[in-house]
Design an enzyme around this catalytic site. Structure first.
Site, PDB file in Angstrom:
ATOM      1  CD  GLU A 146       5.132  -6.640   7.766  1.00  0.00           C
ATOM      2  OE1 GLU A 146       3.869  -7.060   7.885  1.00  0.00           O
ATOM      3  OE2 GLU A 146       6.520  -6.895   7.088  1.00  0.00           O
TER       4      GLU A 146
ATOM      5  CB  CYS B  38      -2.933  -5.184   9.311  1.00  0.00           C
ATOM      6  SG  CYS B  38      -1.532  -4.956  10.678  1.00  0.00           S
TER       7      CYS B  38
HETATM    8  P1  NAD Z   1      -4.440   0.011  -0.081  1.00  0.00           P
HETATM    9  O1  NAD Z   1      -3.464  -1.721  -0.588  1.00  0.00           O
HETATM   10  O2  NAD Z   1      -5.722   0.132  -0.155  1.00  0.00           O
HETATM   11  O3  NAD Z   1      -3.324   1.151  -0.105  1.00  0.00           O
HETATM   12  C1  NAD Z   1      -2.250   1.047   0.503  1.00  0.00           C
HETATM   13  C2  NAD Z   1      -0.771   1.929  -0.453  1.00  0.00           C
HETATM   14  O4  NAD Z   1      -1.508   1.509  -2.226  1.00  0.00           O
HETATM   15  C3  NAD Z   1      -1.411   3.411   0.033  1.00  0.00           C
HETATM   16  O5  NAD Z   1      -0.436   4.105  -0.145  1.00  0.00           O
HETATM   17  C4  NAD Z   1      -2.491   3.377  -2.290  1.00  0.00           C
HETATM   18  O6  NAD Z   1      -2.236   5.085  -1.976  1.00  0.00           O
HETATM   19  C5  NAD Z   1      -1.556   2.217  -2.471  1.00  0.00           C
HETATM   20  N1  NAD Z   1      -2.486   1.547  -4.043  1.00  0.00           N
HETATM   21  C6  NAD Z   1      -3.897   1.973  -3.661  1.00  0.00           C
HETATM   22  N2  NAD Z   1      -4.153   0.741  -4.243  1.00  0.00           N
HETATM   23  C7  NAD Z   1      -3.186   0.867  -5.147  1.00  0.00           C
HETATM   24  C8  NAD Z   1      -2.530  -0.022  -6.856  1.00  0.00           C
HETATM   25  N3  NAD Z   1      -3.791  -0.087  -7.837  1.00  0.00           N
HETATM   26  N4  NAD Z   1      -1.421   0.647  -7.576  1.00  0.00           N
HETATM   27  C9  NAD Z   1      -0.908   1.166  -6.678  1.00  0.00           C
HETATM   28  N5  NAD Z   1      -1.044   1.481  -5.336  1.00  0.00           N
HETATM   29  C10 NAD Z   1      -2.100   1.617  -4.442  1.00  0.00           C
HETATM   30  O7  NAD Z   1      -4.173  -0.407   1.603  1.00  0.00           O
HETATM   31  P2  NAD Z   1      -5.127   0.372   2.708  1.00  0.00           P
HETATM   32  O8  NAD Z   1      -6.534   1.110   2.373  1.00  0.00           O
HETATM   33  O9  NAD Z   1      -4.315   1.689   2.836  1.00  0.00           O
HETATM   34  O10 NAD Z   1      -4.240  -0.545   4.246  1.00  0.00           O
HETATM   35  C11 NAD Z   1      -5.581  -1.181   3.930  1.00  0.00           C
HETATM   36  C12 NAD Z   1      -4.997  -2.396   4.109  1.00  0.00           C
HETATM   37  O11 NAD Z   1      -3.620  -2.676   4.753  1.00  0.00           O
HETATM   38  C13 NAD Z   1      -5.849  -3.505   5.128  1.00  0.00           C
HETATM   39  O12 NAD Z   1      -5.723  -4.831   4.311  1.00  0.00           O
HETATM   40  C14 NAD Z   1      -5.194  -4.228   6.319  1.00  0.00           C
HETATM   41  O13 NAD Z   1      -4.605  -5.032   6.723  1.00  0.00           O
HETATM   42  C15 NAD Z   1      -3.156  -3.530   5.204  1.00  0.00           C
HETATM   43  N6  NAD Z   1      -2.833  -3.528   6.765  1.00  0.00           N
HETATM   44  C16 NAD Z   1      -1.421  -4.842   6.114  1.00  0.00           C
HETATM   45  C17 NAD Z   1      -0.277  -3.432   7.268  1.00  0.00           C
HETATM   46  C18 NAD Z   1       0.655  -4.827   8.360  1.00  0.00           C
HETATM   47  O14 NAD Z   1       1.736  -4.030   8.536  1.00  0.00           O
HETATM   48  N7  NAD Z   1       0.970  -5.761   7.519  1.00  0.00           N
HETATM   49  C19 NAD Z   1      -0.767  -2.782   8.704  1.00  0.00           C
HETATM   50  C20 NAD Z   1      -2.091  -1.725   8.149  1.00  0.00           C
HETATM   51  C21 NAD Z   1      -2.641  -1.987   7.034  1.00  0.00           C
END
Ligand code: NAD
Length: 453
Positions: free
Chosen positions: A207, A241
């Site tokens: 997602e 998002c």
């Molecule tokens: P992110 O990708 O930075 O982090 C998400 C999760 O991944 C966190 O739990 C984090 O600890 C982990 N993570 C971060 N870097 C990682 C890595 N290198 N390796 C493994 N795990 C890692 O996202 P965010 O900043 O928490 O959220 C914002 C993003 O999420 C935006 O792009 C937004 O559009 C998207 N989002 C999508 C939805 C959806 O339902 N499609 C909902 C909410 C947010």
């Protein structure tokens, strides 16, 4: 971590999660947990993000309770094996699809709706009979702590466990022999998750995010469009998002639309939104700096005020923006709305189609032919005609992206289906045997030609 996965897999193998009674009871327990922990959840959301009580309750707790109700109501039906037709070649047999859990599921959550996005997939996963490990976001640490406490209080770790931590912890979790990974987060991290999962061929739902366009045509109800866009964009300070990322507005109605959006920003958040209790802050310093830097693009026509000490950025509208500006290159994920203008809808369609497929798209306009043209000619995850965000709240609509905005979907029955393996079974009769399939059968060729010739 390794021990948690091991104990969950063993417990799953022992079959404890599979009965309807167990699954229903766990869903009801989760609902009770949300009620008991309502105050700590709301407090944690206030502390980490300054979410108002109303916004936090509506978008996190009420959403989850509604999902649970939907699952409890339908679970028995969803769990039933589905009978399928028996073709002539299979005469005498029964054919059906069994609904089976995968096993141990990892749910990785982001920070923007840190309770809802950690627990909504869990509802589907436990309804489908899986065990779950939740990895909340480290960027909302108070919420992460509350999640851990409440899950520990209501569920044993061999069934649901919370493992807190940052990307190193997540990467280590991805090395474990999991049966399913459900990831919500950014596109770059989504790619890492899929790459890691591919090493063990673990199925994934991704997602993700991206830039979701909002188009306002000249025949739109401008006042209502402005109201719904302001609501969709500035809820959670744009950290949604599926928030409208940027506006494409017909040049004839641009001035009216901006004027009406300004009116609704004042109506919803007051003269000084930085002081409004109803207005969420930016999650941390680095995101504050990132979003604040977008104010260098174009011209600020509404808002633009900042308070670094509180990590707040007022609802801001930018005019005179081009695709060369940084604000049009990244997903904004904050309360800054750039406005582009157009003359012909074709320009808009071509431009959006030249970019990664959006997670959401919103179109405002009354003409049904043009509405259909948008739906027919642009691929995007989901969206609304004459509204923003509202599609996500309908439990009968699966929610997910397409292309770079993600793969797979959930909510309502689709959540149950996502965490369910469909095991196809032919139960053959032993009362007779059709010889045509065996080598040397005289009839074999004739039968094949009759059926498939
Ligand atoms: P992110 O990708 O930075 O982090 C998400 C999760 O991944 C966190 O739990 C984090 O600890 C982990 N993570 C971060 N870097 C990682 C890595 N290198 N390796 C493994 N795990 C890692 O996202 P965010 O900043 O928490 O959220 C914002 C993003 O999420 C935006 O792009 C937004 O559009 C998207 N989002 C999508 C939805 C959806 O339902 N499609 C909902 C909410 C947010």
């Amino acid at each position: 971590m390794h021990a948690t996965v091991k104990v969950q897999k063993t417990w799953f193998q022992e079959g404890h999660t599979k009965s309807y009674a167990f699954r229903k009871e766990q869903l009801l327990t989760m609902k009770k947990m949300l009620t008991t922990f309502e105050k700590p959840i709301l407090n944690a959301l206030k502390f980490d993000m300054n979410k108002s009580e109303y916004e936090a309750y509506a978008s996190e707790i009420a959403f989850l309770k509604s999902e649970i109700d939907q699952h409890v109501k339908q679970l028995k039906t969803w769990m039933q094996p589905t009978k399928v037709k028996t073709p002539l070649t299979h005469t005498g047999s029964k054919n059906f699809i069994r609904k089976e859990p995968y096993g141990t599921v990892l749910v990785i959550a982001p920070w923007n709706y840190p309770v809802q996005l950690a627990l909504a997939p869990v509802i589907g996963a436990i309804a489908a009979g899986n065990t779950v490990i939740i990895k909340p976001s480290e960027l909302t640490p108070t919420v992460s702590w509350v999640l851990k406490k409440m899950i520990e209080q209501y569920f044993p770790p061999h069934f649901i466990a919370v493992i807190e931590g940052d990307k190193e912890v997540t990467q280590e979790l991805l090395e474990q022999p999991l049966d399913y990974i459900f990831f919500t987060g950014s596109v770059p991290v989504g790619k890492i998750i899929m790459e890691k999962a591919s090493k063990q061929l673990i199925p994934v739902t991704l997602e993700l995010g991206g830039k979701s366009p909002t188009i306002v045509n000249k025949d739109a109800n401008i006042d209502l469009a402005a109201k719904r866009i302001v609501w969709g964009k500035f809820t959670n300070a744009g950290q949604t998002c599926i928030a409208p990322d940027y506006l494409y507005v017909h040049h004839e109605v641009k001035a009216d639309l901006i004027r009406a959006m300004k009116k609704y920003i004042q109506q919803f958040y007051g003269e000084d939104p930085l002081e409004s209790e109803a207005y969420t802050k930016i999650v941390n310093q680095s995101h504050f700096e990132r979003v604040a830097s977008y104010l260098d693009s174009g011209t600020v026509v509404v808002g633009g005020a900042l308070d670094e000490s509180k990590h707040k950025i007022a609802p801001t509208i930018l005019d005179q923006v081009s695709w060369e500006d940084q604000v049009m290159k990244d997903e904004i994920f904050g309360p800054v709305l750039p406005v582009l203008t157009y003359h012909e809808l074709d320009e808009v369609i071509d431009k959006i189609n030249s970019r990664p497929k959006p997670l959401a798209l919103y179109y405002f306009g009354e003409n049904e032919i043009e509405q259909q043209r948008i739906l027919n000619s642009i691929s995007f995850g989901g969206g609304c005609i004459n509204d923003t965000l509202y599609h996500i709240i309908n439990p009968h609509l699966p929610f997910g992206g397409v292309g770079e905005s993600g793969m797979g979907s959930y909510h309502g029955k689709r959540s149950f289906d996502t965490f369910t393996h469909e095991k196809s079974i032919t139960k053959q009769t032993t009362r007779f045997d059709q010889n045509f399939r065996y080598p040397g059968s005289q009839l074999g060729m004739a039968v094949l030609k009759k059926f498939f010739g």
